[in-house]
Design a protein around this motif. Structure first.
Motif, PDB file in Angstrom:
ATOM      1  N   LYS A 107       0.843  -1.204   0.000  1.00  0.00           N
ATOM      2  CA  LYS A 107       0.000   0.000   0.000  1.00  0.00           C
ATOM      3  C   LYS A 107       0.875   1.250   0.000  1.00  0.00           C
ATOM      4  CE  LYS A 107      -3.713  -2.596   0.931  1.00  0.00           C
ATOM      5  NZ  LYS A 107      -4.699  -2.906  -0.086  1.00  0.00           N
ATOM      6  N   GLN A 108       1.970   1.176   0.763  1.00  0.00           N
ATOM      7  CA  GLN A 108       2.952   2.270   0.739  1.00  0.00           C
ATOM      8  C   GLN A 108       4.276   1.743   1.243  1.00  0.00           C
ATOM      9  OE1 GLN A 108       1.121   4.978   3.783  1.00  0.00           O
ATOM     10  NE2 GLN A 108       3.089   4.692   4.794  1.00  0.00           N
ATOM     11  N   GLY A 109       5.373   2.441   0.878  1.00  0.00           N
ATOM     12  CA  GLY A 109       6.676   2.093   1.405  1.00  0.00           C
ATOM     13  C   GLY A 109       7.537   1.292   0.439  1.00  0.00           C
ATOM     14  N   THR A 110       8.438   0.481   1.030  1.00  0.00           N
ATOM     15  CA  THR A 110       9.398  -0.278   0.213  1.00  0.00           C
ATOM     16  C   THR A 110       9.324  -1.763   0.548  1.00  0.00           C
ATOM     17  OG1 THR A 110      11.110   0.230   1.864  1.00  0.00           O
ATOM     18  CG2 THR A 110      11.055   1.606  -0.120  1.00  0.00           C
ATOM     19  N   THR A 146       6.435   2.309  -3.438  1.00  0.00           N
ATOM     20  CA  THR A 146       5.209   2.977  -3.867  1.00  0.00           C
ATOM     21  C   THR A 146       4.812   4.054  -2.871  1.00  0.00           C
ATOM     22  OG1 THR A 146       3.007   2.605  -4.771  1.00  0.00           O
ATOM     23  CG2 THR A 146       3.526   1.417  -2.763  1.00  0.00           C
ATOM     24  N   GLY A 147       4.217   5.122  -3.372  1.00  0.00           N
ATOM     25  CA  GLY A 147       3.743   6.203  -2.514  1.00  0.00           C
ATOM     26  C   GLY A 147       3.665   7.494  -3.285  1.00  0.00           C
ATOM     27  N   GLN A 148       3.173   8.534  -2.619  1.00  0.00           N
ATOM     28  CA  GLN A 148       3.117   9.850  -3.246  1.00  0.00           C
ATOM     29  C   GLN A 148       4.485  10.495  -3.110  1.00  0.00           C
ATOM     30  OE1 GLN A 148       0.310  10.773  -4.699  1.00  0.00           O
ATOM     31  NE2 GLN A 148      -0.825   9.001  -3.975  1.00  0.00           N
ATOM     32  N   SER A 149       4.902  11.225  -4.151  1.00  0.00           N
ATOM     33  CA  SER A 149       6.171  11.936  -4.036  1.00  0.00           C
ATOM     34  C   SER A 149       5.987  13.144  -3.128  1.00  0.00           C
ATOM     35  CB  SER A 149       6.677  12.372  -5.406  1.00  0.00           C
ATOM     36  OG  SER A 149       5.778  13.294  -5.959  1.00  0.00           O
ATOM     37  N   LYS A 150       7.090  13.615  -2.531  1.00  0.00           N
ATOM     38  CA  LYS A 150       6.984  14.646  -1.487  1.00  0.00           C
ATOM     39  C   LYS A 150       6.855  16.046  -2.061  1.00  0.00           C
ATOM     40  CE  LYS A 150       9.017  11.840   2.101  1.00  0.00           C
ATOM     41  NZ  LYS A 150       9.463  10.663   1.374  1.00  0.00           N
TER      42      LYS A 150
ATOM     43  N   GLY B  35       1.758  13.534  -7.603  1.00  0.00           N
ATOM     44  CA  GLY B  35       2.854  12.799  -8.222  1.00  0.00           C
ATOM     45  C   GLY B  35       3.067  11.469  -7.544  1.00  0.00           C
ATOM     46  N   ARG B  36       3.239  10.426  -8.346  1.00  0.00           N
ATOM     47  CA  ARG B  36       3.556   9.134  -7.761  1.00  0.00           C
ATOM     48  C   ARG B  36       5.070   9.011  -7.662  1.00  0.00           C
ATOM     49  NH1 ARG B  36      -0.329   6.579  -6.122  1.00  0.00           N
ATOM     50  NH2 ARG B  36       1.138   5.218  -5.117  1.00  0.00           N
TER      51      ARG B  36
END
Lengths: 151, 211
Positions: A107-110, A146-150, B35-36
């Motif tokens: 869902k998020q992370g590595t 996966t995740g949103q970029s900062k 942004g992904r």
């Protein structure tokens, strides 16, 4: 012909009849656990030290300093870095035939993956999903972020 | 000039339907503005590099070279490129550091049509105990194998019998308290490839997988 029918019918019966039994069976065990690592199961969050069981349906969650390594029954190795959420959507493994399925979602992370006996037996047995993509595994080692970029 | 009545009434409802359909898309576009930051990387495998298929928004890429990488852009398309070991270490260091130890297998060999194992196999037992001692939360899986003489059913039963026998022996030898499971692979996984019905001592074995 009869054995073909039986072998076709059996997985269906198992899927319909034994969903809870399947879920209760251990999918894997935690071998490495650093920082905050939790398992969410049936709405409850449990700490997940080395030796903890991982089951189908579990969410594996790490904190900002957390990481965790899991060895599954088919010898797949999944390890997760900090601030991550990994869902074990489906794990079925027949230790005689090596047939089954392993579906998980980051869902998020590595996530780092070394695929095991399921992916070796059939190329479609293992998939990893992210919110943006589906990854199909052909017997291999790979990494997923996966995740949103900062920015 | 006039559209049929039924069509007239259909237009607004079709519009509504389309708006309903478009609404999630709008949310996706908004989310996409943030942004992904997705990155998928194929690593060189121990024995061979496999392949990873990346499917996103109807687009499919196959990664099949070491360090081949795919990024998913904000529009959902998949960009392929090649990354490096150093870059991978930076992006995935903690996840890679948390990888469990690779499972290791040891083998015990059997006399034909029996569940008696050979003398030299007994020395392997010490190596198995040492391997168990150096692993966190160790487990062992005892997997019986046979040569290709006899039916699938016969060999499934024989392989399981051999595995059970090894479990008993390891218990007698004082195996440390670990999780033990037993499996019978029958004649599906010969160490030496042979035609069916060929006796082959090296295929009559029990694998002890320590993980």
């Amino acid at each position: 012909m009869r054995s073909v029918l039986i072998s076709l019918a059996l997985p269906i019966v198992l899927t319909l009849g034994a969903a809870s039994a399947e879920a209760a069976e251990d999918a894997g065990h935690i071998k490495v656990s650093n920082g905050i690592v939790q398992i969410e199961r049936s709405g409850q969050r449990l700490p997940a030290p080395v030796g903890s069981v991982v089951q189908q349906g579990d969410l594996v969650i790490t904190g900002a300093d957390g990481s965790v390594g899991i060895t599954f029954r088919d010898n797949s190795l999944l390890s997760v870095g900090p601030d991550s959420v990994l869902s074990i959507d489906r794990f079925v493994f027949d230790s005689t035939t090596h047939q089954g399925a392993f579906e998980s979602s980051l869902k998020q992370g590595t996530l780092a993956v070394v695929s095991g006996k399921l992916a070796k037996q059939s190329p479609d047995a293992m998939t990893v999903k992210t919110p943006a993509a589906i990854l199909g595994v052909r017997g291999t080692e790979f990494l997923v972020r996966t995740g949103q970029s900062k920015d | 000039m006039f559209a049929p009545a039924s069509r007239k009434t259909d237009v607004p409802s079709a519009l509504r339907r389309n708006l309903v359909r478009l609404a999630p898309l709008g949310l996706l576009v908004l989310a996409g503005c943030a942004g992904r930051d997705d990155l998928y990387v194929l690593l060189p495998g121990k024995a061979k590099t496999g392949a990873l298929t990346v499917t996103s928004g109807g687009e499919r890429r196959v990664l099949d070279q070491p360090y081949a990488a795919a990024r998913v852009t904000r529009t959902g398309s998949v960009n392929a490129r090649v990354t490096t070991e150093a870059e991978v270490r930076r992006a995935f260091g903690p996840a890679l550091a948390a990888q469990p130890g690779r499972p290791v297998s040891f083998y015990l060999y059997f006399l034909a049509d029996t569940d008696e194992f050979t003398l030299e196999s007994k020395q392997v037992v010490n190596q198995i105990f040492a391997e168990i001692a150096r692993r966190p939360a160790p487990e062992i899986v005892i997997i019986g194998h046979t040569d290709r003489v006899g039916s699938v059913q016969y060999n499934d039963a024989l392989s399981l019998k051999r595995a059970d026998r090894v479990r008993e022996e390891l218990r007698k030898l004082g195996i440390p308290k670990v999780r033990i499971s037993v499996a019978g692979r029958g004649k599906r996984e010969p160490e030496i490839s042979t035609a069916d019905e060929v006796p082959e001592p090296r295929n009559r074995r029990v694998e002890i997988n320590v993980r």
